[in-house]
Design a protein around this motif. Structure first.
Motif, short mmCIF file in Angstrom:
data_model
loop_
_atom_site.label_atom_id
_atom_site.label_comp_id
_atom_site.label_asym_id
_atom_site.label_seq_id
_atom_site.Cartn_x
_atom_site.Cartn_y
_atom_site.Cartn_z
N PRO A 91 -61.69 -33.11 -40.95
CA PRO A 91 -62.31 -34.26 -40.27
C PRO A 91 -61.92 -34.31 -38.79
O PRO A 91 -62.75 -34.65 -37.95
CB PRO A 91 -61.73 -35.47 -41.01
N LEU A 92 -60.68 -33.94 -38.48
CA LEU A 92 -60.23 -34.01 -37.08
C LEU A 92 -60.95 -32.97 -36.22
O LEU A 92 -61.30 -33.22 -35.07
CB LEU A 92 -58.71 -33.84 -36.99
N GLN A 93 -61.20 -31.79 -36.82
CA GLN A 93 -61.98 -30.76 -36.09
C GLN A 93 -63.39 -31.28 -35.80
O GLN A 93 -63.89 -31.16 -34.69
CB GLN A 93 -62.07 -29.47 -36.92
N PHE A 94 -64.01 -31.85 -36.84
CA PHE A 94 -65.38 -32.37 -36.66
C PHE A 94 -65.41 -33.51 -35.65
O PHE A 94 -66.30 -33.59 -34.81
CB PHE A 94 -65.95 -32.87 -37.98
N ILE A 95 -64.44 -34.41 -35.75
CA ILE A 95 -64.41 -35.57 -34.84
C ILE A 95 -64.28 -35.08 -33.40
O ILE A 95 -64.97 -35.55 -32.49
CB ILE A 95 -63.27 -36.55 -35.24
N SER A 96 -63.43 -34.08 -33.17
CA SER A 96 -63.28 -33.52 -31.82
C SER A 96 -64.58 -32.88 -31.36
O SER A 96 -65.02 -33.08 -30.22
CB SER A 96 -62.19 -32.45 -31.79
N TYR A 97 -65.17 -32.12 -32.27
CA TYR A 97 -66.43 -31.44 -31.93
C TYR A 97 -67.48 -32.45 -31.49
O TYR A 97 -68.10 -32.31 -30.43
CB TYR A 97 -66.93 -30.62 -33.13
N TYR A 98 -67.67 -33.49 -32.30
CA TYR A 98 -68.73 -34.46 -31.98
C TYR A 98 -68.37 -35.30 -30.75
O TYR A 98 -69.25 -35.63 -29.96
CB TYR A 98 -69.05 -35.34 -33.19
N ALA A 99 -67.10 -35.63 -30.60
CA ALA A 99 -66.70 -36.40 -29.41
C ALA A 99 -67.03 -35.59 -28.15
O ALA A 99 -67.54 -36.13 -27.17
CB ALA A 99 -65.21 -36.74 -29.46
#
Ligand code: F6R
Length: 357
Positions: free
Chosen positions: A328-336
């Protein structure tokens, strides 16, 4: 090639379940039992202490590795940032073994340590994604990550591959020392791979979380305890390097010793809650920041979830949670980063492999 993916980073996040399955296959014998080259197992067994040396994301994987070596194989382990170790070398034990963790195998800071410890006559094992890389050639032993080429500057699949290979090494060494870890690691890693798939299917939830918590955010904090703390450092590094949001990971219990002064109305705080022994403690830490106005996003694991959690991860073996809580943290960074119009695959000021000290 990134094919239909808009960015290598997204493709590489998605590849993680396949990479974990591939690693299990590469490190299994014909009977399906995990195996590692005997010379490597003997080198680890012979050590009175392991010194893990790495930089950045690989250092964060090393923090998880320390847990594996100590908990499964009962070998005292230290983790060091390469650039610090080389000029401020700690007192070493009589029979150290050095473990270099490096996706590229070319990181100059890590190489400087390798050169130094070889001069001192010590042995080294390199865990790398690149066969024939400098750190692999110059070490006594190599374990490969089998993650396939990682193109995005922000490391994702190499991190989870490093954690998986470290787990396998610790487990095989434990077996070699007749320690019963009571873990069927092949099986647990395949459960992890399936959990990763589930998480990749939930990317829209993580995109929403990036919108809800990080639109307009000037900074963000990641808090956790134990294994979750190491993943928080990784989550914060990922977010800062590609979205340029100032992000910091803190040990939950350390907040009250200073960092809590940073909490203002609306400050995003991501909290990981995957560790049963500290579940109530981290929840208490979340209450402390919420009462100071923080916008808390709790990511917990099935069995430990509580009302109000933003996302509940599928259950995996407690020691392997870093393999899934990071997603989730990888995805959140990606989308941010995407929402801010940043160059996701090639963030400013950074290079994929850092070949200067
Ligand atoms: C972060 C990142 C860097 C690397 C670090 C070490 O996403 O990619 O922090 O992890 O530069 O690189 P390697 O593993 O190639 O030694």
């Amino acid at each position: 090639e990134k094919g239909t993916y808009p960015h290598y980073m997204l493709k590489e996040i998605d590849e993680q379940p396949i990479v974990i399955r591939k690693i299990v296959k590469e490190y299994s014998d014909n009977q399906g039992d995990l195996q590692i080259d005997q010379a490597i197992v003997d080198a680890v067994k012979a050590a009175d202490r392991l010194y893990i040396v790495a930089a950045g994301t690989s250092y964060h994987a090393g923090m998880i590795g320390k847990n594996f070596f100590e908990r499964l194989a009962k070998i005292p382990t230290e983790v060091h940032v390469a650039s610090e170790f080389v000029y401020n070398t700690p007192l070493l034990t009589k029979k150290p073994l050095f473990i270099f963790i490096s996706q590229s195998g070319e990181t100059a800071d890590s190489r400087a340590v390798l050169v130094k410890i070889k001069e001192l006559g010590y042995n080294a094992l390199t865990i790398t994604n690149v066969p024939g890389s400098t750190l692999s050639r110059e070490a006594d032993h190599t374990l490969l990550l089998h993650a396939g080429p990682e193109i995005a500057v922000a490391s994702t699949k190499a991190y989870t591959a490093q954690v998986a290979v470290l787990a396998i090494l610790a487990q095989v060494v434990a077996k070699g020392k007749n320690i019963d870890t009571k873990i069927d690691l092949s099986r647990e890693l395949s459960i992890v791979a399936s959990a990763m798939e589930t998480l990749c299917d939930h990317r829209e939830d993580f995109e929403k979380m990036a919108r809800e918590f990080l639109t307009d955010a000037r900074n963000a904090f990641f808090i956790g305890r134990g294994l979750d703390y190491a993943v928080c450092l990784e989550g914060a590094l990922k977010l800062k390097e590609i979205s340029y949001i100032q992000a910091e990971g803190f040990a939950g219990g350390e907040l009250k010793h200073g960092p809590i002064a940073l909490i203002e109305d609306g400050t995003p705080v991501f909290a990981l809650a995957t560790q049963e022994n500290v579940n109530l403690n981290i929840r208490g830490n979340v209450k402390e920041v919420v009462s100071r106005g923080a916008n808390a996003c709790i990511i917990s694991m099935k069995g430990l979830e509580m009302k109000g959690d933003a996302f509940v991860l599928p259950e995996v073996h407690p020691i392997l949670t870093p393999l899934i809580s990071v997603i989730p943290l990888q995805f959140i960074s990606y989308y941010a980063a995407l929402h801010r119009g940043c160059d996701v695959d090639k963030p400013r000021n950074l290079a994929k492999s850092v070949t200067v000290e």
